[in-house]
Design an enzyme around this catalytic site. Structure first.
Site, PDB file in Angstrom:
ATOM      1  N   TYR A 119      -6.346   3.239   5.652  1.00 14.55           N
ATOM      2  CA  TYR A 119      -6.395   2.880   7.106  1.00 14.55           C
ATOM      3  C   TYR A 119      -7.288   1.766   7.323  1.00 14.55           C
ATOM      4  O   TYR A 119      -7.831   1.272   8.456  1.00 14.55           O
ATOM      5  CB  TYR A 119      -7.055   3.865   7.869  1.00 14.55           C
ATOM      6  CG  TYR A 119      -6.171   5.106   7.579  1.00 14.55           C
ATOM      7  CD1 TYR A 119      -4.958   5.299   8.085  1.00 14.55           C
ATOM      8  CD2 TYR A 119      -6.644   6.274   6.892  1.00 14.55           C
ATOM      9  CE1 TYR A 119      -4.128   6.445   7.697  1.00 14.55           C
ATOM     10  CE2 TYR A 119      -5.993   7.373   6.611  1.00 14.55           C
ATOM     11  CZ  TYR A 119      -4.642   7.340   6.826  1.00 14.55           C
ATOM     12  OH  TYR A 119      -3.794   8.656   6.452  1.00 14.55           O
TER      13      TYR A 119
ATOM     14  N   ASP B 234       0.731  -1.369  -0.002  1.00 16.59           N
ATOM     15  CA  ASP B 234      -0.108   0.042  -0.140  1.00 16.59           C
ATOM     16  C   ASP B 234       1.014   1.105   0.018  1.00 16.59           C
ATOM     17  O   ASP B 234       1.977   1.327   0.225  1.00 16.59           O
ATOM     18  CB  ASP B 234      -0.861  -0.068   1.236  1.00 16.59           C
ATOM     19  CG  ASP B 234      -2.057  -0.759   1.117  1.00 16.59           C
ATOM     20  OD1 ASP B 234      -2.227  -1.844   0.350  1.00 16.59           O
ATOM     21  OD2 ASP B 234      -2.813  -0.867   2.132  1.00 16.59           O
TER      22      ASP B 234
ATOM     23  N   HIS C 202       3.940  -2.114   3.127  1.00 16.76           N
ATOM     24  CA  HIS C 202       4.099  -0.817   2.292  1.00 16.76           C
ATOM     25  C   HIS C 202       5.280  -0.762   1.788  1.00 16.76           C
ATOM     26  O   HIS C 202       6.312  -0.995   2.494  1.00 16.76           O
ATOM     27  CB  HIS C 202       3.747   0.282   3.554  1.00 16.76           C
ATOM     28  CG  HIS C 202       2.389   0.229   4.194  1.00 16.76           C
ATOM     29  ND1 HIS C 202       2.017  -0.829   5.359  1.00 16.76           N
ATOM     30  CD2 HIS C 202       1.334   0.702   3.902  1.00 16.76           C
ATOM     31  CE1 HIS C 202       0.840  -0.509   5.714  1.00 16.76           C
ATOM     32  NE2 HIS C 202       0.258   0.534   4.959  1.00 16.76           N
TER      33      HIS C 202
END
Ligand SMILES: [Zn+2]
Length: 255
Positions: free
Chosen positions: A168, A75, A221
């Protein structure tokens, strides 16, 4: 699976029962307070838990999967400092992954998105701004976030992504309404090692390894300095244990 309407109808039904009960016996005001707080907390926690499916249906893992296949997802990129290293490692281990990109980052680094796709990875929409207060957006504002990102990605690779991951992991009724219009498939995860927040690669890796099983979706990430170390060790483990690293689309459609 929990559903926002069911929970709200149940709360209203209990409220009515309490009102009726008042006709026969003394009902303390605290029962009403307790009822409201219970409803409120379920909705609050549910908005952060995609696997509950409170506002929308999300794919978080393939629990029916018997083959040793997992989906690694990244992400918040693309990021010029870390995405190239991630792409190289995936190539070295013959692994495919899914990148949930932020629209404004794609605009800044279109070449990285091209590279992701050229290496056979999947791309998903992860909003345009990824702003801290994105969870409070209206349906109209969500539509702008979703469509702008689709458009930016389309300009670079010629196709719009069919996948979306909420920033989130927060879902709301407004987001659910916007997604009904755009038709994106919503993707969550079932392994979240908090790789951005934790500074210890070993700790991050342990969190993944203790939960991994066929059909898992791992959230990482490509935006921080530990990602190279974590990914390399994860890929070594997966290779050693004969896992195949596939895209989200392949994991979803494989029973
Ligand atoms: Zn994010």
């Amino acid at each position: 699976m929990l559903n926002f309407k069911t929970i709200s109808y149940a709360a209203v039904a209990i409220f009515c029962l309490l009102l009726i009960g008042e006709g026969f016996l003394y009902v303390s005001l605290w029962w009403y307070v307790l009822l409201f707080l219970s409803w409120f907390w379920i909705v609050m926690i549910g908005s952060f838990s995609m696997s509950w499916g409170l506002f929308l249906k999300a794919f978080t893992s393939n629990s029916k999967m018997e083959d040793r296949k997992v989906a690694i997802t990244f992400d918040d990129g693309p990021n010029p400092n870390y995405t190239p290293k991630v792409i190289q490692l995936l190539k070295d281990f013959d692994a495919k992954a899914t990148f949930f990109c932020i629209g404004k980052h794609v605009e800044e680094h279109p070449n990285l998105l091209e590279e992701i796709v050229a290496n056979g990875h999947s791309v998903g929409n992860h909003s345009y701004s990824h702003s801290t207060l994105i969870g409070f957006k209206s349906t109209e504002a969500w539509l702008v976030e979703l469509k702008d990102t689709d458009q930016v990605i389309f300009k670079v690779i010629g196709t719009k992504p069919n996948l979306f991951r909420p920033p989130y992991g927060v879902t709301t009724p407004h987001l659910a309404k916007a997604l009904k219009v755009t038709g994106h498939v919503v993707i969550g995860w079932n392994i979240r090692p908090f790789d951005k927040a934790l500074k210890n690669p070993e700790m991050i890796l342990n969190m993944i390894l203790k939960s991994i099983k066929p059909g898992s979706v791992i959230l990482l990430h490509d935006t921080h300095e530990h990602i190279g170390t974590v990914l390399e060790q994860l890929l070594q483990f997966l290779k050693k244990h004969k896992y195949q690293m596939v895209t989200i689309n392949e994991l979803m459609n494989d029973h």
